[in-house]
Design an enzyme around this catalytic site. Structure first.
Site: not given
Length: 522
Positions: A86, A178, A180
């Site tokens: 990001c 993202h 994660e």
């Protein structure tokens, strides 16, 4: 021989994203050690850390703003693999000669990414194999409008033409989404691809290896000295007690202060588990009367917290002074505490809060510090607890505030209020277990409201106390939704509390989210 579990590691440079710690947790889950440092940490320390790869996190700033945090040049001079996520991808692009621009409006939520060029990072990964598309989670305002020289565009969406980029000869990669978060379905696979395949890390970070490593470290550090630990019954101190007992046995003494503000029967449970079943030396101090005396006439929540914390320190210090052989103080500091206290050498990094474990023990206590959990996240601490033989119910139970019931009794704290609340809370938790709902909510508890409400007892009116029930669903406790528990379940809990507890005439359910409310009432 214990493997060097810190040999292969990843460094995450934090640009202030809310998800940064989640990146670290995901990498640890893969089995690789990593640390989170401020983005502007000193070049010497970053290079001497010995990482096998660097991740640039997301962040709340805009790369188009003057003075925005920037990817450091020494990172790109290191010859290490780099993965920008990001904002990390955006600052990488700007620093290396590309460009970013602000979008008309923020993109937040689910998105579908088309893989244009399956580089080493993306090769073989797809949620829709025939289309080479990934379902991902976006959260950004700016986006890369031009890739730097030598970079290839590797993925795009319908809204942004550059959703990922790479320069394979340098092992530099960037994604706008993202990986994660669990909403990115192939996110863990992408992180594994970078950490294991591209950086070449071995997966040595396991519960068994961590326990073995910490036992060796503790034994080397304390030798034959005595260690004291403030045992609260919470997850962190319980795991520290189990780990230290395994490492040094009778050299450990735990001090358990029973404040009278604990969950129902918790004092006896702690003693049964650690002293009777595990053979840990536990000194139990029944200090309820001291706490209730100190809290008499105190209504302000912050004042109550300070009184409870300071009295714990005083009692702990009194007991510690009796143990002349004690040279070490053990604490349950965990890695998020370390990250949040780290700050930045330049003052520009994103700092969440200052941390003071155990209420801040007196500086005059001339004891060395033992913090065997300071490298671990809470989920890792729980896994260690299970591996050490602690009951699943103890390790995975809901969070409980340090001041205990003192901040769940609104206003003045009295012994009769604490007893009523502890029993009501016990009924609520018991029914959650019975209905198989306990593990489906993140935290649940009862609150004592110091107001009387009219009720009917037999044929007569009665003015009695009110109990509020609170249950929330959350991932990180920074935000939370109230849990939509079934009406029949809430009715059962309410009936039990009112029928079994004399003095309660009304039960209410808290349907406030965070924000605007906090999870605890005080």
């Amino acid at each position: 021989m214990t493997p060097n579990i810190h040999h292969d590691k990843i460094l995450i440079l934090d640009f202030g994203a809310q998800y940064t710690q989640l990146i670290a947790r995901r990498i640890r889950e893969i089995g690789v050690y990593c640390e989170v440092w401020p983005w502007d940490h000193s070049p010497e320390e970053i290079l001497s850390f010995g990482a096998k790869g660097i991740i640039l996190s997301g962040g709340p700033e805009s790369t188009t703003s003057p003075g925005a945090p920037a990817a450091p040049q020494h990172v790109f001079d290191s010859d290490l693999p780099i993965f920008g996520i990001c904002y990390g991808m955006q600052t990488m692009a700007v620093h290396l000669g590309g460009a970013t621009e602000a979008a008309d409006k923020r993109e937040f939520g689910h998105a579908s990414v088309q893989v244009i060029y399956p580089d080493t990072l993306f090769s073989g990964l797809s949620d829709h194999p025939s289309e080479f598309r990934l379902d991902v989670w976006m959260s950004h305002g700016d986006h890369v409008s031009r890739v730097p020289p030598g970079f290839t565009i590797t993925a795009a969406t319908d809204r942004i033409p550059i959703a990922a980029m790479s320069r394979e000869d340098k092992r530099w990669y960037g994604v706008q989404f993202h990986p994660e978060v669990t909403h990115t379905l192939q996110g863990q696979a992408l992180l594994r691809r970078f950490v294991v395949d591209i950086c070449g890390c071995q997966t040595l970070w396991t519960a068994a290896n961590i326990i073995e490593d910490q036992i060796a470290r503790v034994r080397e550090r304390v030798g034959r000295d005595e260690v004291i630990l403030g045992l609260s019954g919470g997850v962190d101190s319980s795991v520290v007690a189990a780990l230290l007992h395994k490492a040094i046995g009778s050299q450990l003494t735990c001090v358990f202060v029973d404040t009278g503000l604990l969950r129902w029967g918790e004092g006896d449970q702690v003693m049964a588990m650690f002293e009777e079943h595990m053979g840990v030396n536990v000194v139990r101090i029944n200090a309820a009367s001291r706490y209730f005396d100190a809290l008499q006439g105190v209504y302000d929540p912050e004042a109550k917290r300070k009184i409870i914390g300071n009295l714990f320190i005083q009692i702990f210090e009194e007991e510690a002074s009796k143990r002349k052989q004690a040279k070490w103080l053990a604490q349950g500091t965990i890695y998020p505490d370390v990250i949040e206290s780290a700050g930045s050498k330049t003052g520009k990094a994103h700092v969440i809060k200052s941390h003071h474990n155990v209420g801040g023990l007196p500086e005059q206590m001339t004891l060395g510090m033992v913090e065997p959990l300071r490298e671990l996240f809470k989920d890792e601490v729980r896994r260690l607890g299970v591996a050490l033989g602690l009951p699943h119910a103890m390790v995975y139970r809901h969070p409980f505030p340090g001041p205990g019931l003192g901040v769940r009794i609104l206003g003045e704290v009295k012994p009769e209020y604490a007893e009523l609340l502890a029993k009501a809370d016990s009924i609520f938790i018991d029914e959650l277990h019975q209905a198989d709902l306990y593990d489906k909510v993140s935290q649940a508890f009862a609150v004592f409201l110091p107001v009387k409400s009219v009720g009917v007892v037999g044929d007569a009116r009665a003015y009695e106390w009110v109990i509020a029930l609170r249950a929330v669903e959350t991932v990180d406790f920074m935000t939370a939704h109230w849990a939509p528990l079934p009406y029949d379940f809430l009715s059962t809990v309410s009936n039990r509390i009112i029928n079994e507890l004399r003095g309660v005439s009304r039960v209410v359910y808290d349907i406030s989210g965070k924000p605007p409310a906090t999870i605890e009432w005080e």
